[in-house]
Design a protein around this motif. Structure first.
Motif, PDB file in Angstrom:
ATOM      1  N   MET A 446       0.825  -1.207   0.000  1.00 27.45           N
ATOM      2  CA  MET A 446       0.000   0.000   0.000  1.00 27.45           C
ATOM      3  C   MET A 446       0.862   1.261   0.000  1.00 27.45           C
ATOM      4  SD  MET A 446      -3.426  -0.731   2.271  1.00 27.45           S
ATOM      5  CE  MET A 446      -2.579  -1.105   3.807  1.00 27.45           C
ATOM      6  N   VAL A 447       1.985   1.223   0.688  1.00 28.70           N
ATOM      7  CA  VAL A 447       2.884   2.384   0.688  1.00 28.70           C
ATOM      8  C   VAL A 447       3.385   2.647  -0.728  1.00 28.70           C
ATOM      9  CG1 VAL A 447       5.160   3.202   1.413  1.00 28.70           C
ATOM     10  CG2 VAL A 447       3.583   2.237   3.095  1.00 28.70           C
ATOM     11  N   ALA A 448       3.771   1.586  -1.447  1.00 30.22           N
ATOM     12  CA  ALA A 448       4.244   1.749  -2.820  1.00 30.22           C
ATOM     13  C   ALA A 448       3.139   2.324  -3.704  1.00 30.22           C
ATOM     14  CB  ALA A 448       4.725   0.404  -3.366  1.00 30.22           C
ATOM     15  N   ARG A 449       1.918   1.875  -3.475  1.00 29.01           N
ATOM     16  CA  ARG A 449       0.791   2.382  -4.253  1.00 29.01           C
ATOM     17  C   ARG A 449       0.533   3.850  -3.932  1.00 29.01           C
ATOM     18  NH1 ARG A 449      -4.412  -1.638  -4.842  1.00 29.01           N
ATOM     19  NH2 ARG A 449      -5.200  -0.800  -6.825  1.00 29.01           N
ATOM     20  N   TYR A 450       0.676   4.189  -2.667  1.00 26.76           N
ATOM     21  CA  TYR A 450       0.502   5.576  -2.232  1.00 26.76           C
ATOM     22  C   TYR A 450       1.563   6.471  -2.883  1.00 26.76           C
ATOM     23  CZ  TYR A 450       0.842   9.545   1.046  1.00 26.76           C
ATOM     24  OH  TYR A 450       0.921  10.791   1.597  1.00 26.76           O
ATOM     25  N   ASP A 451       2.819   6.020  -2.859  1.00 22.50           N
ATOM     26  CA  ASP A 451       3.900   6.818  -3.431  1.00 22.50           C
ATOM     27  C   ASP A 451       3.700   7.027  -4.926  1.00 22.50           C
ATOM     28  OD1 ASP A 451       5.138   7.045  -0.998  1.00 22.50           O
ATOM     29  OD2 ASP A 451       6.521   5.375  -1.319  1.00 22.50           O
ATOM     30  N   THR A 452       3.275   5.977  -5.628  1.00 22.36           N
ATOM     31  CA  THR A 452       3.039   6.087  -7.073  1.00 22.36           C
ATOM     32  C   THR A 452       1.920   7.077  -7.365  1.00 22.36           C
ATOM     33  OG1 THR A 452       3.758   3.803  -7.414  1.00 22.36           O
ATOM     34  CG2 THR A 452       2.454   4.804  -9.162  1.00 22.36           C
ATOM     35  N   ALA A 453       0.835   6.975  -6.618  1.00 28.16           N
ATOM     36  CA  ALA A 453      -0.290   7.884  -6.836  1.00 28.16           C
ATOM     37  C   ALA A 453       0.098   9.317  -6.529  1.00 28.16           C
ATOM     38  CB  ALA A 453      -1.475   7.451  -5.968  1.00 28.16           C
ATOM     39  N   ASP A 468      -1.510  15.851   7.039  1.00 28.81           N
ATOM     40  CA  ASP A 468      -1.398  15.933   8.495  1.00 28.81           C
ATOM     41  C   ASP A 468       0.009  16.390   8.900  1.00 28.81           C
ATOM     42  OD1 ASP A 468       0.333  13.797   8.280  1.00 28.81           O
ATOM     43  OD2 ASP A 468      -1.024  12.344   9.226  1.00 28.81           O
ATOM     44  N   GLY A 469       0.266  16.387  10.204  1.00 32.74           N
ATOM     45  CA  GLY A 469       1.532  16.909  10.713  1.00 32.74           C
ATOM     46  C   GLY A 469       2.741  16.127  10.272  1.00 32.74           C
ATOM     47  N   ASP A 470       2.565  14.867   9.874  1.00 33.05           N
ATOM     48  CA  ASP A 470       3.685  14.057   9.400  1.00 33.05           C
ATOM     49  C   ASP A 470       3.836  14.128   7.890  1.00 33.05           C
ATOM     50  OD1 ASP A 470       2.868  11.565  11.869  1.00 33.05           O
ATOM     51  OD2 ASP A 470       4.348  13.194  11.971  1.00 33.05           O
ATOM     52  N   GLY A 471       3.079  15.027   7.250  1.00 34.18           N
ATOM     53  CA  GLY A 471       3.173  15.156   5.798  1.00 34.18           C
ATOM     54  C   GLY A 471       2.418  14.094   5.044  1.00 34.18           C
ATOM     55  N   ILE A 472       1.478  13.403   5.694  1.00 31.09           N
ATOM     56  CA  ILE A 472       0.707  12.330   5.056  1.00 31.09           C
ATOM     57  C   ILE A 472      -0.570  12.912   4.465  1.00 31.09           C
ATOM     58  CG2 ILE A 472      -0.512  10.167   5.441  1.00 31.09           C
ATOM     59  CD1 ILE A 472       1.416   9.636   7.770  1.00 31.09           C
ATOM     60  N   ASP A 473      -0.827  12.623   3.204  1.00 32.94           N
ATOM     61  CA  ASP A 473      -2.054  13.057   2.526  1.00 32.94           C
ATOM     62  C   ASP A 473      -3.179  12.101   2.945  1.00 32.94           C
ATOM     63  OD1 ASP A 473      -4.164  13.482   0.737  1.00 32.94           O
ATOM     64  OD2 ASP A 473      -2.806  14.191  -0.824  1.00 32.94           O
ATOM     65  N   VAL A 474      -4.003  12.528   3.892  1.00 36.10           N
ATOM     66  CA  VAL A 474      -5.003  11.636   4.475  1.00 36.10           C
ATOM     67  C   VAL A 474      -6.061  11.242   3.457  1.00 36.10           C
ATOM     68  CG1 VAL A 474      -4.639  12.406   6.834  1.00 36.10           C
ATOM     69  CG2 VAL A 474      -6.242  13.645   5.379  1.00 36.10           C
ATOM     70  N   ASP A 475      -6.386  12.159   2.535  1.00 33.99           N
ATOM     71  CA  ASP A 475      -7.378  11.815   1.507  1.00 33.99           C
ATOM     72  C   ASP A 475      -6.853  10.722   0.583  1.00 33.99           C
ATOM     73  OD1 ASP A 475      -8.439  15.270   1.177  1.00 33.99           O
ATOM     74  OD2 ASP A 475      -9.198  13.674   2.477  1.00 33.99           O
ATOM     75  N   LEU A 476      -5.591  10.830   0.205  1.00 32.17           N
ATOM     76  CA  LEU A 476      -5.000   9.817  -0.660  1.00 32.17           C
ATOM     77  C   LEU A 476      -4.882   8.480   0.062  1.00 32.17           C
ATOM     78  CD1 LEU A 476      -3.814   9.150  -3.381  1.00 32.17           C
ATOM     79  CD2 LEU A 476      -1.584   9.975  -2.579  1.00 32.17           C
ATOM     80  N   VAL A 477      -4.587   8.530   1.357  1.00 31.65           N
ATOM     81  CA  VAL A 477      -4.529   7.292   2.147  1.00 31.65           C
ATOM     82  C   VAL A 477      -5.853   6.553   2.067  1.00 31.65           C
ATOM     83  CG1 VAL A 477      -4.462   6.416   4.518  1.00 31.65           C
ATOM     84  CG2 VAL A 477      -2.688   7.981   3.725  1.00 31.65           C
ATOM     85  N   ARG A 478      -6.949   7.275   2.208  1.00 34.95           N
ATOM     86  CA  ARG A 478      -8.261   6.636   2.178  1.00 34.95           C
ATOM     87  C   ARG A 478      -8.560   6.072   0.784  1.00 34.95           C
ATOM     88  NH1 ARG A 478     -10.552   7.471   6.951  1.00 34.95           N
ATOM     89  NH2 ARG A 478     -12.467   6.443   6.257  1.00 34.95           N
ATOM     90  N   LYS A 479      -8.102   6.776  -0.260  1.00 39.16           N
ATOM     91  CA  LYS A 479      -8.312   6.257  -1.615  1.00 39.16           C
ATOM     92  C   LYS A 479      -7.521   4.975  -1.835  1.00 39.16           C
ATOM     93  CE  LYS A 479      -9.396  10.622  -3.946  1.00 39.16           C
ATOM     94  NZ  LYS A 479      -8.982  11.606  -4.978  1.00 39.16           N
TER      95      LYS A 479
END
Length: 690
Positions: A446-453, A468-479
């Motif tokens: 999933m991390v690899a998929r997140y990075d590609t997207a 969020d505070g760690d630089g994570i795109d929460v909307d993309l995480v949910r997708k």
């Protein structure tokens, strides 16, 4: 061609192998024969030698059809002029005609409307006893005066979209009280044999006696909804009564009917209904065979319908839901004020939208708007969805149509409290390492998929726009979690969240069985729930090795075998454990002889878990009930346990007036994947920061 085809159908009937394909061929032959009779009469002079020869050949085929139909009542029903022609029959008719070079009319080749779901009618049957009943009562006509005319279009609410605000009102308008219509005080306790209705049960029956005819009976599991429904039907004289139930509780419904309403004969529909009593007052059928009988059900003249475990129809696009909604519509059209009851202790499984199908079954709404009675009530409030007090008033309008929700703590103080205790277990080193490695592989994927997207994204997301505070795109995480969830559901192999849960269940099976055996020896009978068959098999092998007698209650058993096993557990003091399927035995059963439950595998919903626990925590239980959840430590198992607990608040908010914050539509599977991906991204962030 017809002679060859009809002989194939006759041979199948002789071998008692009348499959849906055979029924479709039988019906196609009958349709072609009917057309050929008409063609010959039009093409040949009456009385000519050619006409007589052709008619004689067709009569021979008709004779075979008639002999074959006598063997199977379902085939007999297909010979009628008004028999519904299924898509399978149309397709086969075209194929048969094409064999002899006959083209069908263009309109027959046209596919059904794309946005109109089709229902396969090829399996429909008509039991012989039902045909006998119809012949014995030829003058019974439907009462179409029942169809209430829609009120004139309301001027004030005309143009407003009302269904979404009505549903939303159950999320927003928590007033601290359970959702329950006003109920009359009972006149006297009802006694049947050695059974007496409790006061809260009497109240609903009194409401039916006073003329109320639609109920969403959402009492918490274990408060006796079956008895209430049967006696409400008696009070409303809603006979004949159709009862649609999960297959696992068909036998129990027949038993309850025999105890509470013994003067009204009950028949249970199995398979094609060969043993159906067409003259019974109460007809019990399970969802799985409803499609075979929905045709004659719609013409039987039912004056009442009960849908047990009504959350089974929440998916309106499913065939079972469409059949239930079709039958309720027919009953409302033919009967003056029929009794319609939806029974479920857990009406909300995923989100508030689960109410739609149930409300439509009860006739409160249609596909797009409230029906007349609800619309009139909304008009009387004097409010529109834009007004501040609309949601509370709208919620009250719906409740008054017939929502009845009582909690055990409110109406049955004599029922002991229940508790859920989590038992953390450590998996075998090899197995545990393997499962944890699979979790890491899933997270890395999933991390690899997140990075590609993220790399392929065209727009830049600012910190204020979903990061969020760690630089994570929460909307993309949910997708990404949604993509993974979709792939997992369609996967036939490989490692995914569903495969991991099954492996965890298999790994826990022996540990859970050992604990159940320990409890059984120290505290008495135990109910052991598992989700997968192989986990049940492993547990039963464990109990056998330990010399512990058990009963097995599964979904693939016949009703007779299942009831025999239930009776063995409840009546035989030497049978210590009931090994139950979480999906097949989690509803409708009364297992109150046990006060300890072992949940060997976790469900994806709190509702399913609650249903299982309430097989023991119900009226008549004299001891505190404890449900022991076996949870694999240091795995996704423990994360899911916390998620389903947090999900439990939805029904509390919508029906019990709780102000707890709840999720509206996100499910546990999705949230599990979101959490796994988020943790993996944060771990990577911490590593990079270090």
């Amino acid at each position: 061609m017809l002679a060859r085809a009809v002989r194939e159908v006759e041979a199948a009937a002789e071998r008692r192998r009348v499959t849906p394909a055979v029924r479709a061929k039988f019906h196609a032959i009958a349709l072609i024969v009917r057309d050929e009779h008409a063609r010959i009469r039009a093409a040949q002079p009456a009385g000519s030698a050619r006409e007589s020869k052709d008619q004689k050949r067709l009569d021979g085929i008709v004779a075979i059809l008639a002999r074959t139909a006598v063997r199977d009542a379902g085939l007999y029903g297909l010979l009628g002029e008004n028999a519904v022609v299924s898509d399978a029959t149309r397709s086969l008719r075209r194929e048969l005609l094409a064999q002899v070079g006959i083209e069908t009319a263009p309109e027959e080749l046209a596919p059904p409307e794309a946005d109109t779901p089709t229902i396969d009618t090829s399996r429909r049957v008509v039991p012989q006893s039902v045909l006998s009943r119809q012949l014995a009562n030829p003058f019974l006509a439907p009462d179409y005066s029942a169809a209430r005319q829609r009120s004139a279009a309301p001027r004030r609410l005309s143009g407003w979209e009302l269904l979404t605000p009505l549903l939303t009102s159950f999320e927003r308008a928590a007033d601290g009280a359970a959702a329950c219509m006003p109920l009359p005080a009972p006149d006297h306790p009802r006694v049947r044999g050695n059974r007496t209705l409790m006061p809260h049960q009497e109240q609903l029956v009194a409401a039916a006696a006073d003329g109320h005819r639609t109920f969403l009976l959402a009492d918490e599991p274990g408060l006796g909804k079956t008895a209430q429904a049967l006696l409400a039907a008696e009070a409303a004289n809603a006979y004949p009564l159709l009862v649609v139930v999960p297959s696992v509780v068909k036998t129990n419904w027949a038993r309850e009917a025999g105890m509470w309403t013994p003067h009204h004969p009950t028949t249970v529909v199995h398979g094609n209904g060969e043993r159906v009593d067409g003259f019974a007052d109460i007809v019990v059928v399970n969802y799985e065979v409803l499609d075979r009988h929905v045709g004659w059900f719609g013409q039987f003249g039912f004056r009442g319908m009960v849908v047990d475990e009504a959350h089974f129809i929440k998916n309106k696009s499913s065939q079972r839901s469409r059949h239930v909604l079709e039958l309720s519509e027919r009953i409302r059209a033919r009967t003056v004020r029929p009794l319609l009851m939806a029974l479920t202790g857990t009406p909300l499984i995923n989100d508030i939208d689960d109410f739609r199908a149930i409300w439509q079954f009860l006739g409160w709404i249609d596909e797009t708007e409230p029906r007349a009675e609800l619309m009139d009530a909304l008009e009387e409030t004097g409010l529109t969805p834009a007004d501040p007090g609309f949601h509370a008033a709208a919620r009250r309008c719906v409740i008054d149509l017939g929502i009845v929700r009582r909690r055990k703590v409110d109406v049955a103080a004599d029922i002991p409290a229940r508790r859920t205790a989590d038992m953390l277990v450590e998996l075998d080193d090899t197995v545990g390492r393997s499962i944890r490695a699979a979790e890491r592989d899933l997270a890395r994927r999933m991390v690899a998929r997140y990075d590609t997207a993220l790399a392929n994204r065209r727009e830049t997301v600012s910190a204020a726009g979903g990061v969020d505070g760690d630089g994570i795109d929460v909307d993309l995480v949910r997708k990404v979690a949604s993509w993974e969830q979709k792939d997992a559901k369609n996967a036939t192999g490989g490692e995914n969240v569903f495969a991991m849960m099954r492996r965890i269940g298999q790994a826990k099976a022996g540990l859970a069985a050992d604990y159940a055996a320990q409890v059984a020896r120290s505290a008495g009978k135990v109910v052991f729930f598992a989700k997968h068959v192989d986990v049940m098999d492993a547990a039963e092998e464990n109990f056998t090795r330990q010399g512990l007698r058990f009963s097995s209650i599964r979904g693939d058993q016949t009703p007779r075998v299942r009831q025999r096993n239930i009776d063995a557990f409840t009546s035989d003091p030497d049978v210590a454990v009931a090994v139950c399927s979480l999906t097949a035995a989690g509803v409708g059963l009364n297992l109150q002889v046990a006060s300890n439950i072992v949940l060997a595998e976790l469900s994806w919903t709190d509702a399913e878990q609650t249903q299982a626990i309430d097989r023991s925590h119900r009226i008549g239980q004299t001891e505190p009930v404890t449900a022991w959840r076996i949870i694999a430590a240091q795995t996704v198992d423990s994360r899911i346990a916390g998620l389903i607990d947090s999900k439990a608040g939805l029904a509390a908010r919508a029906l019990d007036g709780s102000d707890d914050e709840v999720w509206s539509s996100a499910d546990v599977q999705h949230e599990t994947l979101v959490a796994l991906l988020t943790d993996a991204l944060r771990d990577r962030h911490v590593t990079m920061e270090g």
